[in-house]
Design a protein around this motif. Structure first.
Motif, PDB file in Angstrom:
ATOM      1  N   LEU A  67       0.814  -1.211   0.000  1.00 39.22           N
ATOM      2  CA  LEU A  67       0.000   0.000   0.000  1.00 39.22           C
ATOM      3  C   LEU A  67       0.854   1.270   0.000  1.00 39.22           C
ATOM      4  O   LEU A  67       0.572   2.202  -0.740  1.00 39.22           O
ATOM      5  CB  LEU A  67      -0.942   0.008   1.209  1.00 39.22           C
ATOM      6  CG  LEU A  67      -1.906   1.177   1.279  1.00 39.22           C
ATOM      7  CD1 LEU A  67      -2.913   1.123   0.142  1.00 39.22           C
ATOM      8  CD2 LEU A  67      -2.613   1.222   2.616  1.00 39.22           C
ATOM      9  N   TYR A  68       1.926   1.294   0.813  1.00 39.44           N
ATOM     10  CA  TYR A  68       2.665   2.540   0.964  1.00 39.44           C
ATOM     11  C   TYR A  68       4.035   2.264   1.581  1.00 39.44           C
ATOM     12  O   TYR A  68       4.176   1.381   2.425  1.00 39.44           O
ATOM     13  CB  TYR A  68       1.882   3.486   1.882  1.00 39.44           C
ATOM     14  CG  TYR A  68       2.587   4.785   2.196  1.00 39.44           C
ATOM     15  CD1 TYR A  68       2.669   5.803   1.246  1.00 39.44           C
ATOM     16  CD2 TYR A  68       3.181   4.994   3.431  1.00 39.44           C
ATOM     17  CE1 TYR A  68       3.324   6.993   1.533  1.00 39.44           C
ATOM     18  CE2 TYR A  68       3.836   6.184   3.726  1.00 39.44           C
ATOM     19  CZ  TYR A  68       3.903   7.171   2.771  1.00 39.44           C
ATOM     20  OH  TYR A  68       4.554   8.345   3.046  1.00 39.44           O
ATOM     21  N   LEU A 139      -4.279   8.112   2.936  1.00 36.79           N
ATOM     22  CA  LEU A 139      -4.207   7.398   1.663  1.00 36.79           C
ATOM     23  C   LEU A 139      -5.348   6.374   1.553  1.00 36.79           C
ATOM     24  O   LEU A 139      -6.026   6.293   0.531  1.00 36.79           O
ATOM     25  CB  LEU A 139      -2.855   6.685   1.565  1.00 36.79           C
ATOM     26  CG  LEU A 139      -2.537   5.979   0.283  1.00 36.79           C
ATOM     27  CD1 LEU A 139      -2.052   6.989  -0.751  1.00 36.79           C
ATOM     28  CD2 LEU A 139      -1.464   4.932   0.505  1.00 36.79           C
ATOM     29  N   LEU A 140      -5.562   5.628   2.619  1.00 41.11           N
ATOM     30  CA  LEU A 140      -6.605   4.601   2.628  1.00 41.11           C
ATOM     31  C   LEU A 140      -7.979   5.238   2.469  1.00 41.11           C
ATOM     32  O   LEU A 140      -8.806   4.758   1.686  1.00 41.11           O
ATOM     33  CB  LEU A 140      -6.521   3.824   3.939  1.00 41.11           C
ATOM     34  CG  LEU A 140      -7.381   2.584   4.060  1.00 41.11           C
ATOM     35  CD1 LEU A 140      -6.955   1.534   3.044  1.00 41.11           C
ATOM     36  CD2 LEU A 140      -7.281   2.019   5.467  1.00 41.11           C
ATOM     37  N   ASN A 142      -8.730   8.175   1.124  1.00 39.46           N
ATOM     38  CA  ASN A 142      -8.861   8.741  -0.226  1.00 39.46           C
ATOM     39  C   ASN A 142      -9.087   7.654  -1.276  1.00 39.46           C
ATOM     40  O   ASN A 142      -9.788   7.864  -2.255  1.00 39.46           O
ATOM     41  CB  ASN A 142      -7.613   9.571  -0.581  1.00 39.46           C
ATOM     42  CG  ASN A 142      -7.582  10.883   0.178  1.00 39.46           C
ATOM     43  OD1 ASN A 142      -8.617  11.403   0.580  1.00 39.46           O
ATOM     44  ND2 ASN A 142      -6.394  11.402   0.390  1.00 39.46           N
ATOM     45  N   ARG A 143      -8.489   6.502  -1.050  1.00 41.35           N
ATOM     46  CA  ARG A 143      -8.633   5.370  -1.970  1.00 41.35           C
ATOM     47  C   ARG A 143     -10.048   4.826  -1.970  1.00 41.35           C
ATOM     48  O   ARG A 143     -10.518   4.294  -2.964  1.00 41.35           O
ATOM     49  CB  ARG A 143      -7.700   4.262  -1.459  1.00 41.35           C
ATOM     50  CG  ARG A 143      -6.858   3.620  -2.503  1.00 41.35           C
ATOM     51  CD  ARG A 143      -6.001   2.600  -1.828  1.00 41.35           C
ATOM     52  NE  ARG A 143      -6.348   1.297  -2.373  1.00 41.35           N
ATOM     53  CZ  ARG A 143      -5.551   0.274  -2.428  1.00 41.35           C
ATOM     54  NH1 ARG A 143      -4.372   0.356  -1.905  1.00 41.35           N
ATOM     55  NH2 ARG A 143      -5.920  -0.841  -2.957  1.00 41.35           N
ATOM     56  N   ARG A 144     -10.713   4.924  -0.840  1.00 41.31           N
ATOM     57  CA  ARG A 144     -12.042   4.338  -0.682  1.00 41.31           C
ATOM     58  C   ARG A 144     -13.160   5.243  -1.190  1.00 41.31           C
ATOM     59  O   ARG A 144     -14.294   4.859  -1.219  1.00 41.31           O
ATOM     60  CB  ARG A 144     -12.267   3.959   0.784  1.00 41.31           C
ATOM     61  CG  ARG A 144     -11.263   2.925   1.261  1.00 41.31           C
ATOM     62  CD  ARG A 144     -11.517   2.510   2.666  1.00 41.31           C
ATOM     63  NE  ARG A 144     -12.759   1.792   2.807  1.00 41.31           N
ATOM     64  CZ  ARG A 144     -12.919   0.492   2.562  1.00 41.31           C
ATOM     65  NH1 ARG A 144     -11.895  -0.220   2.167  1.00 41.31           N
ATOM     66  NH2 ARG A 144     -14.095  -0.087   2.721  1.00 41.31           N
TER      67      ARG A 144
END
Length: 145
Positions: A67-68, A139-140, A142-144
């Motif tokens: 993921l990062y 990040l998580l 925003n991804r969702r």
């Protein structure tokens, strides 16, 4: 002397869309983070993450995807090292057999670690202590979207 401290963490999201958070006390500090920890010499990232989940959660995991990886400077909160953290999405191979808490730092007697599920729709950067973990939450989320 400065040195690098490589850390590896797993984001475990259950069937209820909740993410696992580890609340811990170490070095006189309390902090919340994702399960995981330090890479040992001679160890690969995936092996280290699987070991950490066995040590912390007594759970076998499968790594789904990277993921990062930290892309900014972060000084350790505990020593002079520079932290490099790698995050993976993971899933458990069997249901976790942990005593889950609803409040942060609700340690059972004799332990300095507890686990809680945080619904993704309520997750915020305030749920974790360290800057890299907060970056991963952003990040998580925003991804969702």
């Amino acid at each position: 002397m400065s040195y690098f401290n490589v850390r590896v963490y797993g984001l475990l999201i259950n069937e209820n869309n909740e993410i696992l958070i580890s609340d811990e006390q170490s070095g006189g500090r309390t902090f919340s983070k994702f399960p995981g920890g330090g890479l040992e010499l001679g160890e690969g990232l995936i092996d280290a993450l699987k070991r950490e989940f066995m040590e912390e959660c007594n759970a076998e995991i499968q790594v789904i995807e990277h993921l990062y990886t930290t892309d900014f400077y972060e000084q350790s909160s505990f020593n002079d090292s520079q932290i490099i953290s790698i995050y993976y999405l993971v899933r458990e191979l069997k249901p976790l057999e942990l005593h889950f808490k609803t409040l942060a730092f609700d340690f059972d007697e004799g332990t300095l670690q507890s686990f809680r599920w945080v619904p993704l729709d309520q997750l915020s950067t305030a749920d974790v202590t360290f800057r890299t973990d907060q970056t991963v939450i952003e990040l998580l989320l925003n991804r969702r979207k």
